[in-house]
Design an enzyme around this catalytic site. Structure first.
Site, PDB file in Angstrom:
ATOM      1  N   ASP A  13       5.432  -3.049   1.944  1.00 47.68           N
ATOM      2  CA  ASP A  13       6.819  -3.533   2.024  1.00 47.68           C
ATOM      3  C   ASP A  13       7.395  -3.869   0.655  1.00 47.68           C
ATOM      4  OD1 ASP A  13       6.716  -3.491   4.925  1.00 47.68           O
ATOM      5  OD2 ASP A  13       5.505  -5.306   4.778  1.00 47.68           O
ATOM      6  N   LYS A  16       9.105   0.794  -1.571  1.00 49.10           N
ATOM      7  CA  LYS A  16       8.746   2.137  -2.064  1.00 49.10           C
ATOM      8  C   LYS A  16       9.787   3.178  -1.680  1.00 49.10           C
ATOM      9  CE  LYS A  16       4.683   1.917  -0.055  1.00 49.10           C
ATOM     10  NZ  LYS A  16       4.717   0.481   0.328  1.00 49.10           N
ATOM     11  N   GLY A  40       7.087   2.131   6.972  1.00 53.64           N
ATOM     12  CA  GLY A  40       8.520   1.983   7.178  1.00 53.64           C
ATOM     13  C   GLY A  40       9.215   1.989   5.837  1.00 53.64           C
ATOM     14  N   HIS A  41       9.652   3.159   5.388  1.00 60.76           N
ATOM     15  CA  HIS A  41      10.305   3.285   4.080  1.00 60.76           C
ATOM     16  C   HIS A  41      11.814   3.337   4.272  1.00 60.76           C
ATOM     17  CE1 HIS A  41       6.402   5.088   2.169  1.00 60.76           C
ATOM     18  NE2 HIS A  41       6.303   3.823   2.521  1.00 60.76           N
ATOM     19  N   GLN A 223       1.897   1.796   2.924  1.00 58.99           N
ATOM     20  CA  GLN A 223       1.300   0.463   2.866  1.00 58.99           C
ATOM     21  C   GLN A 223       1.165   0.022   1.393  1.00 58.99           C
ATOM     22  OE1 GLN A 223      -0.361   2.795   5.330  1.00 58.99           O
ATOM     23  NE2 GLN A 223       1.358   2.004   6.477  1.00 58.99           N
ATOM     24  N   THR A 300       9.179  -1.353  10.733  1.00 62.43           N
ATOM     25  CA  THR A 300       8.463  -0.657  11.805  1.00 62.43           C
ATOM     26  C   THR A 300       8.299  -1.540  13.026  1.00 62.43           C
ATOM     27  OG1 THR A 300       7.245   0.724  10.237  1.00 62.43           O
ATOM     28  CG2 THR A 300       6.304   0.486  12.430  1.00 62.43           C
ATOM     29  N   ASP A 333      16.964  -9.493  -7.266  1.00 61.96           N
ATOM     30  CA  ASP A 333      18.199 -10.194  -6.892  1.00 61.96           C
ATOM     31  C   ASP A 333      17.972 -11.276  -5.839  1.00 61.96           C
ATOM     32  OD1 ASP A 333      17.712  -7.613  -5.438  1.00 61.96           O
ATOM     33  OD2 ASP A 333      19.223  -8.443  -4.091  1.00 61.96           O
TER      34      ASP A 333
END
Length: 439
Positions: A13, A16, A40-41, A223, A300, A333
């Site tokens: 997470d 990427k 989950g990209h 991952q 995901t 940020d």
């Protein structure tokens, strides 16, 4: 550079998807080398969010061929759903995505087995995504798996599903559950196998040809380093090799072909699922703030992510293990308005300090982080496009991250959108020399 590997340096997470999207604009081909639909990209372009699970992030670039290497596990049902969703969104991609015949297949039965196994673990559950990843890789190791090259053989698919169902029914009877419908799962598997069979091709041959031709190739990890099956916080890990070394075995390319390894590092740390997390801000308002400001919910699973301060010990471990040549820092940020900022610079174990990452989850769970404090900033970073436009405190924070990790920061994400990126052609000012994200 011809071949570049991109890895997550933490527990996944890290962001990427955005970095891969930026680099894929120059690559003629990119390949996933591990994991499956548990990834989950997320890519945001002009405020529009696209979340990818199986499909490599380069799919949003029309000239980029996207491959799923032999180290990936593919769920044909979810894979075809993802492709249809992309097509419905106007992205013509079916002819640009190929799957290795050596990639193992996740069947509907694997998802059932995943859930049943987690239920059996009870309080000691690993916290899997429930996507069937572990059972599919388990079959691979036991030499009982189904590979993508066999999807064109319906008798092979059906035999595997029915064999799995005998095991599942035994587990369901033991748990007092209603038995799943074998025929329905067989039909689901056969239908998706028929749809995906035509997308199978020897991706290793394609990759080696492109590399020999000197084309830009990007190998995409899923991952993060600390979830690696061998080098992560076992047993609270994924079922594949998520470090840079896994790219060669997971794609079928020689290690001598790799020119660079880039890491993606979040400006703080998050983790999904169970397992030790030394810098976690548990039941802490700052942890809640990071989760809210950083939208730290699994793309995901939707599960809230555990949040904590940046861990310099883990960062150094990741740099050395992966052989990082550069890194991109994301979500800087999100730290705006937090003062002071804390960074873990060492661990205290049994009364002594160390900067080495422990080799067991038990040992990691017993460490006490040693922190140093850094001033925060209140200025918004979203409009910054060069290092000079960042506040002094933000640049100082990045310099310390470089020093602790031992790796040059070549770009910084200051917002979710593709354009919200600060490029550092010579690394963070006064610290290190790297390469610009766009070169």
């Amino acid at each position: 550079m011809a071949v570049r590997i991109l890895v997550g340096t933490q527990w996944g997470d890290e962001g990427k998807g955005k970095v891969i999207d930026a680099l894929a604009g120059r690559a003629s081909v990119m390949a996933r080398y591990g994991g499956g639909p548990n990834a989950g990209h997320t890519v945001v372009i002009g405020g529009k969010k696209t979340i990818l699970h199986h499909v490599p992030s380069g799919v949003l670039h029309e000239r980029c061929l996207c491959l799923l290497g032999n180290g990936v596990v593919v769920d044909p049902v979810l894979f075809m759903e993802e492709i249809r969703a992309l097509e419905a969104d106007g992205i013509d991609c079916r002819d640009r995505i190929l799957v290795s015949p050596r990639a193992h297949v996740i069947l509907p039965t694997h998802r059932l087995l995943d859930r049943l196994a987690e239920d059996r673990r009870g309080a000691e559950a690993i916290g899997t995504t429930g996507k069937g990843i572990g059972p599919a890789y388990g079959d691979k190791v036991l030499r009982e798996g189904l590979r993508a090259g066999e999807l064109a053989l319906p008798e092979r698919v059906e035999a595997k599903v029915r064999a799995d169902m005998r095991r599942i029914h035994a587990m369901q009877e033991e748990a007092g559950e209603e038995l799943a419908d074998t025929d329905a799962l067989v039909e689901e598997a056969l239908e998706s196998a028929r749809a995906m069979a035509g997308m199978v091709e020897d991706t290793g041959v394609l990759l080696r040809e492109r590399i020999e031709a000197g084309e830009e190739v990007l190998l995409e990890g899923a991952q993060g380093t600390l979830l690696d099956l061998d080098h992560g916080t076992y047993p609270f890990v994924t079922s594949s090799s998520s470090v840079s070394g896994g790219a060669c075995t997971g794609c079928g390319v020689p290690p001598t072909s790799v020119d660079a390894v880039w890491g993606v590092t979040k400006a703080y740390v998050t983790r999904v699922g169970n397992g030790p997390f030394p810098t976690e801000l548990m039941e802490d308002p700052t942890g809640d703030l990071l989760r809210s400001a950083g939208a730290e919910f699994g793309s995901t699973t939707g599960r809230p992510r555990r949040c904590g301060w940046f861990d310099g010990v883990a960062a150094r471990y990741s740099t050395r293990l992966n052989g990082l040549t550069a890194q991109v820092v994301t979500k800087l940020d999100v730290l705006t308005g937090i003062d002071p900022l804390r960074i873990c610079v060492a661990y205290r174990i049994d009364g002594r300090e160390t900067t080495e990452f422990p080799d067991t989850a038990v040992a990691l769970g017993g460490v006490t982080p040693v922190y140093e404090e850094h001033p925060g900033w209140t200025e918004s970073l979203r409009g910054a496009r060069s290092p000079e436009e960042l506040p002094d405190a933000a640049r100082s924070y990045l310099r310390r991250l470089e020093e602790l990790s031992g790796c040059a920061v070549v770009a910084v994400s200051v917002g979710p959108d593709r354009e919200e990126t600060v490029e550092c052609p010579e690394g963070v000012p006064e610290v290190a020399v790297g390469r610009s994200l766009s070169r």
